[in-house]
Design a protein around this motif. Structure first.
Motif, mmCIF file in Angstrom:
data_model
loop_
_atom_site.group_PDB
_atom_site.id
_atom_site.type_symbol
_atom_site.label_atom_id
_atom_site.label_comp_id
_atom_site.label_asym_id
_atom_site.label_seq_id
_atom_site.Cartn_x
_atom_site.Cartn_y
_atom_site.Cartn_z
ATOM 1 N N LYS A 62 0.840 -1.199 0.000
ATOM 2 C CA LYS A 62 0.000 0.000 0.000
ATOM 3 C C LYS A 62 0.872 1.245 0.000
ATOM 4 O O LYS A 62 1.912 1.291 0.656
ATOM 5 C CB LYS A 62 -0.932 0.005 1.221
ATOM 6 C CG LYS A 62 -1.936 1.150 1.263
ATOM 7 C CD LYS A 62 -2.823 1.014 2.495
ATOM 8 C CE LYS A 62 -3.827 2.129 2.625
ATOM 9 N NZ LYS A 62 -4.685 1.984 3.844
ATOM 10 N N GLU A 64 0.183 5.552 0.198
ATOM 11 C CA GLU A 64 -0.723 6.700 0.290
ATOM 12 C C GLU A 64 0.106 7.966 0.241
ATOM 13 O O GLU A 64 1.094 8.100 0.957
ATOM 14 C CB GLU A 64 -1.530 6.668 1.582
ATOM 15 C CG GLU A 64 -2.492 7.845 1.720
ATOM 16 C CD GLU A 64 -3.258 7.830 3.042
ATOM 17 O OE1 GLU A 64 -4.136 8.692 3.222
ATOM 18 O OE2 GLU A 64 -2.965 6.962 3.883
ATOM 19 N N TRP A 84 -2.921 -3.189 -8.959
ATOM 20 C CA TRP A 84 -3.140 -2.206 -7.895
ATOM 21 C C TRP A 84 -4.440 -1.451 -8.165
ATOM 22 O O TRP A 84 -4.818 -1.216 -9.304
ATOM 23 C CB TRP A 84 -1.981 -1.205 -7.823
ATOM 24 C CG TRP A 84 -0.671 -1.837 -7.430
ATOM 25 C CD1 TRP A 84 0.151 -2.574 -8.241
ATOM 26 C CD2 TRP A 84 -0.042 -1.780 -6.158
ATOM 27 N NE1 TRP A 84 1.250 -2.984 -7.542
ATOM 28 C CE2 TRP A 84 1.171 -2.512 -6.261
ATOM 29 C CE3 TRP A 84 -0.364 -1.181 -4.936
ATOM 30 C CZ2 TRP A 84 2.041 -2.654 -5.189
ATOM 31 C CZ3 TRP A 84 0.508 -1.324 -3.863
ATOM 32 C CH2 TRP A 84 1.693 -2.053 -3.990
ATOM 33 N N THR A 112 -4.430 6.883 -2.820
ATOM 34 C CA THR A 112 -3.990 5.637 -2.199
ATOM 35 C C THR A 112 -3.984 4.522 -3.234
ATOM 36 O O THR A 112 -4.990 4.289 -3.910
ATOM 37 C CB THR A 112 -4.907 5.245 -1.026
ATOM 38 O OG1 THR A 112 -4.956 6.318 -0.083
ATOM 39 C CG2 THR A 112 -4.398 3.988 -0.337
ATOM 40 N N TRP A 113 -2.853 3.849 -3.353
ATOM 41 C CA TRP A 113 -2.736 2.647 -4.181
ATOM 42 C C TRP A 113 -2.694 1.431 -3.260
ATOM 43 O O TRP A 113 -1.858 1.360 -2.350
ATOM 44 C CB TRP A 113 -1.472 2.672 -5.019
ATOM 45 C CG TRP A 113 -1.482 3.622 -6.172
ATOM 46 C CD1 TRP A 113 -1.933 3.385 -7.434
ATOM 47 C CD2 TRP A 113 -0.995 4.965 -6.181
ATOM 48 N NE1 TRP A 113 -1.765 4.492 -8.228
ATOM 49 C CE2 TRP A 113 -1.187 5.475 -7.494
ATOM 50 C CE3 TRP A 113 -0.408 5.793 -5.212
ATOM 51 C CZ2 TRP A 113 -0.813 6.765 -7.844
ATOM 52 C CZ3 TRP A 113 -0.042 7.070 -5.564
ATOM 53 C CH2 TRP A 113 -0.255 7.549 -6.862
ATOM 54 N N THR A 114 -3.585 0.477 -3.494
ATOM 55 C CA THR A 114 -3.649 -0.735 -2.682
ATOM 56 C C THR A 114 -3.445 -1.946 -3.581
ATOM 57 O O THR A 114 -4.078 -2.062 -4.635
ATOM 58 C CB THR A 114 -5.005 -0.850 -1.962
ATOM 59 O OG1 THR A 114 -5.234 0.341 -1.189
ATOM 60 C CG2 THR A 114 -5.022 -2.058 -1.039
ATOM 61 N N THR A 149 3.027 1.030 3.433
ATOM 62 C CA THR A 149 2.553 -0.057 4.298
ATOM 63 C C THR A 149 3.050 -1.393 3.764
ATOM 64 O O THR A 149 2.942 -1.672 2.565
ATOM 65 C CB THR A 149 1.017 -0.075 4.369
ATOM 66 O OG1 THR A 149 0.552 1.195 4.852
ATOM 67 C CG2 THR A 149 0.521 -1.172 5.303
#
Length: 247
Positions: A62, A64, A84, A112-114, A149
């Motif tokens: 993750k 952000e 993503w 935010t990239w998750t 993260t």
């Protein structure tokens, strides 16, 4: 003497290794750059965030980034990245801004990239995340804190601003330096299309094309004449040679 040279060589190698290691550690953080073009205030551009993985036993899942509220941009669009999911969070501005004649009351506050299931930035690798943004604010430096993260649930905040002494902090935030807008800013107006030029320019262009075409035709005709003469001289020479042989 040889021992002295050997010790000096060992010292140089050790010093170089230490410098490489220290520079690697210092640069192993989230950075932001505008690549391939000038980063100018008021321009539209692409920001690339480079995210290295600093852990040997956990992947990054993750990222952000926090966009500054005091330097908002009316357009923030993430580039699709396979594996993503990107989410843009909007926030109401304390003071509206104007963009292309319209009043903007909200702007992106974070992106935010998750990572999807099975996707991560593995140990020893890095990822790049891109945003198309603009207009860039009228500030000398654009500070964009980032939060990284890991799949172990460890969270690392890259949000520290360099001090007045210029020394890099332990967890520096990505920073982009912006130059003042140039007078011939390309975003101030688009170049006219071919069919939108004025009549005088079109006439000049047509005249130039006619002259060029006439010249090409003249040269082509001259080439044909020269070729025909060459063939005639060649045929005459062959006939004279045959007559001489018969005699």
């Amino acid at each position: 003497m040889s021992n002295r040279f050997a010790r000096a060589g060992a010292l140089v190698v050790a010093t170089g290794t230490a410098l490489l290691l220290s520079s690697g550690v210092a640069s192993a953080h989230v950075t932001a750059k505008i690549i391939g073009e000038a980063a100018e205030q008021g321009a539209y551009s692409k920001i690339t965030f480079r995210v290295p993985n600093e852990r040997d036993d956990s992947g990054t899942v993750k990222l952000e980034i926090k966009l500054p509220a005091d330097a908002p941009m009316s357009s923030v669009r993430p580039k699709p990245m396979p594996g993503w999911t990107a989410q843009v969070t909007m926030a109401t501005l304390d003071e509206p801004i104007e963009s292309h004649g319209a009043e903007i009351t909200e702007a992106a506050s974070s992106v935010t990239w998750t990572a999807n299931q099975g996707t991560r930035i593995a140990p020893g690798e890095f990822g790049e995340f891109e945003l198309a943004v603009g207009p860039l604010p009228e500030v000398e430096e654009l500070v964009i804190p980032a939060i990284q993260t890991y799949e172990s649930n460890e969270v690392v905040a890259w949000d520290q601003v360099p001090g007045d002494d210029g020394e890099e902090p332990e967890s520096p935030a990505p920073v982009i330096e912006l130059a003042p807008a140039s007078e011939d800013d390309a975003h101030g107006g688009a170049a006219p299309a071919a069919n939108e030029t004025d009549g005088e320019e079109s006439d000049d262009t047509a005249a130039a094309e006619d002259a060029s075409d006439s010249t090409a035709r003249w040269l082509g005709g001259a080439g044909l004449v020269v070729g025909a003469l060459g063939l005639g001289f060649g045929a005459g020479a062959m006939m004279r040679a045959r007559r001489a042989g018969q005699q």
